[in-house]
Design a protein around this motif. Structure first.
Motif, short mmCIF file in Angstrom:
data_model
loop_
_atom_site.label_atom_id
_atom_site.label_comp_id
_atom_site.label_asym_id
_atom_site.label_seq_id
_atom_site.Cartn_x
_atom_site.Cartn_y
_atom_site.Cartn_z
N GLN A 1 0.83 -1.21 0.00
CA GLN A 1 0.00 0.00 0.00
C GLN A 1 0.86 1.26 0.00
N TRP A 2 1.92 1.23 -0.78
CA TRP A 2 2.78 2.39 -0.97
C TRP A 2 2.39 3.10 -2.26
N ALA B 1 13.41 -3.55 2.47
CA ALA B 1 12.81 -2.22 2.64
C ALA B 1 11.54 -2.29 3.47
N SER B 2 11.43 -1.37 4.42
CA SER B 2 10.22 -1.28 5.24
C SER B 2 9.46 0.02 5.00
N THR B 3 10.03 0.92 4.20
CA THR B 3 9.39 2.19 3.87
C THR B 3 9.60 2.49 2.38
N PRO B 4 8.77 3.34 1.79
CA PRO B 4 8.99 3.71 0.39
C PRO B 4 10.34 4.36 0.16
N LEU B 5 10.83 5.15 1.14
CA LEU B 5 12.13 5.79 0.98
C LEU B 5 13.24 4.76 0.87
N ALA B 6 13.18 3.73 1.72
CA ALA B 6 14.20 2.68 1.66
C ALA B 6 14.16 1.97 0.31
N ALA B 7 12.94 1.76 -0.20
CA ALA B 7 12.82 1.11 -1.51
C ALA B 7 13.39 2.00 -2.61
N LEU B 8 13.17 3.31 -2.51
CA LEU B 8 13.72 4.22 -3.51
C LEU B 8 15.25 4.22 -3.48
N ILE B 9 15.82 4.17 -2.28
CA ILE B 9 17.28 4.11 -2.16
C ILE B 9 17.80 2.81 -2.79
#
Length: 405
Positions: A253-254, A305-313
């Motif tokens: 749900q990101w 990744a646990s957050t969208p930011l981590a996934a983007l990195i």
């Protein structure tokens, strides 16, 4: 710098700019082709899974069938570029690109008849895969033939910038168009890109085919196979990211899944622009090993990744690492054949990329169905490590002797 050095510097810069301009005039067709590839990339999995009601394996297959067509047509594209010249190769590819847009329009119009819509979608993907191999292989060969084989690394690098620049621009554009106007709009735009680019390709000056003995394609494949296997293993990360990132984001749900593709493409382009000369300075093997290690770290971040930011990195590091894998191993692969077989060598080498991306969809869909989406990125990270080890082996076997020579 002394004043006496300035007169020599200006012509050198002018010549370098002229070479870059000639490269860009060839790879612009790759950009338009991959813009067409990027436009439906983030839309198709969700369309197949949610709108048409098919399982995730079919969603992955709908993306990967394009690479099957690319795989089957790539050898013919490379050989035709060697024998009849790259201009004809690119023109045929652009014509088929326009046809793929027509099929995609039909897919959108038939969305309430899932089986018929899926059939039109698969037809569009097959045509798009054919166009990809002919336009991309022809563009690279056109660029190398126009400026000389000593600039092979630069041509491949710029073609990659055009490739992933097109995907990075096309992915969010496709999401916006599909949201506001539906899948039909994606097909119309794809048709226009192919149809409008064709006259410019016909107008551009052709490069005559090179004369010389043509190796049997199986011999070319045998020479480039170790490099192709490394490319295939290193490309799985891009395959799983492009195919499953939308469903991965949706499962958590990101928002803004297409942004990860844009970040991937932006970092990919940035690394090629900033470190494009690294292959000439350090050699293809060393650059490949370092790049694959960075890609592995990015894929591990995506897995964890646990957050969208981590996934983007993670997507940023994956794009940064993958950026130089194709040209680094490609320069070494093309160096294993003579000049008049380079189109066939590029085609054979790229086939391994097609195989990897073609298998990524159904295999990744099976893994996601049994272990969830993060497991796909963990699998891809392991493949990139194996590719790095293979590159090290090739360096020990071939790189040192060539450097000493």
């Amino acid at each position: 710098m002394s004043p006496s050095a300035l007169p020599d510097l200006v012509p050198h810069r002018g010549r370098r700019f002229a070479i870059t301009a000639r490269i860009l005039s060839a790879v612009v067709f790759s950009f338009l082709c991959y813009l067409s590839i990027g436009i439906p990339l983030a839309v198709i999995p969700g369309f197949v899974h949610m709108d048409l009601g098919y399982a995730t394996v079919w969603a992955g297959l709908a993306v990967s069938v394009q690479y099957l067509a690319t795989l089957l047509s790539r050898p013919h594209a490379g050989r035709l570029a060697d024998i009849m010249g790259p201009k004809k190769t690119v023109c045929i590819g652009l014509g088929v690109l326009a046809v793929s847009g027509v099929f995609l329009v039909g897919c959108g119009l038939l969305r309430h008849a899932p089986l018929a819509s899926m059939g039109m979608l698969l037809g569009s993907r097959l045509a798009l895969g054919f166009a990809e191999s002919w336009v991309s292989t022809g563009s690279i060969t056109w660029g190398i033939g126009g400026i000389g084989g000593e600039h092979t690394a630069r041509v491949i690098s710029w073609n990659g910038i055009a490739t992933y620049g097109g995907i990075a621009l096309g992915a969010p554009l496709g999401v916006i168009l599909a949201r506001d106007y539906g899948v039909v709009a994606l097909g119309v735009l794809t048709f226009l890109l192919g149809a409008l680019a064709l006259p410019f390709a016909l107008w551009k000056r052709k490069v005559p085919p090179t004369a010389g003995e043509r190796l049997p394609f199986r011999s070319v494949v045998a020479r480039v196979m170790p490099y192709g296997v490394g490319l295939a293993l290193g490309s799985i990360g891009f395959g799983v990211l492009s195919t499953f990132v939308a469903l991965y984001y949706s499962s958590r749900q990101w928002p803004d899944a297409a942004l990860s593709l844009s970040v991937f493409g932006g970092c990919f382009i940035g690394i090629r622009l900033i470190l494009g000369n690294a292959i000439n300075r350090f050699g293809g093997y060393r650059v490949a090993m370092a790049s694959l290690a960075v890609e592995c770290v990015g894929l591990i971040l995506l897995w964890h990744a646990s957050t969208p930011l981590a996934a983007l990195i993670g997507a940023a590091m994956t794009g940064s690492g993958f950026a130089l894998v194709f040209p680094a191993l490609g320069v070494e692969a093309v160096g294993r054949v003579s000049m008049h077989n380079r189109g066939a060598a590029l085609g054979a080498y790229s086939v391994f990329l097609d195989v990897a991306l073609g298998l990524t969809g159904p295999v990744g869909g099976w893994v996601a169905g049994h272990y969830d989406y993060p497991a796909i990125f963990l699998l891809a990270s392991g493949c990139s490590i194996v590719a790095a080890l293979l590159s090290g082996y090739l360096f020990m076997r071939y790189g040192r002797s060539s450097a000493q020579a």
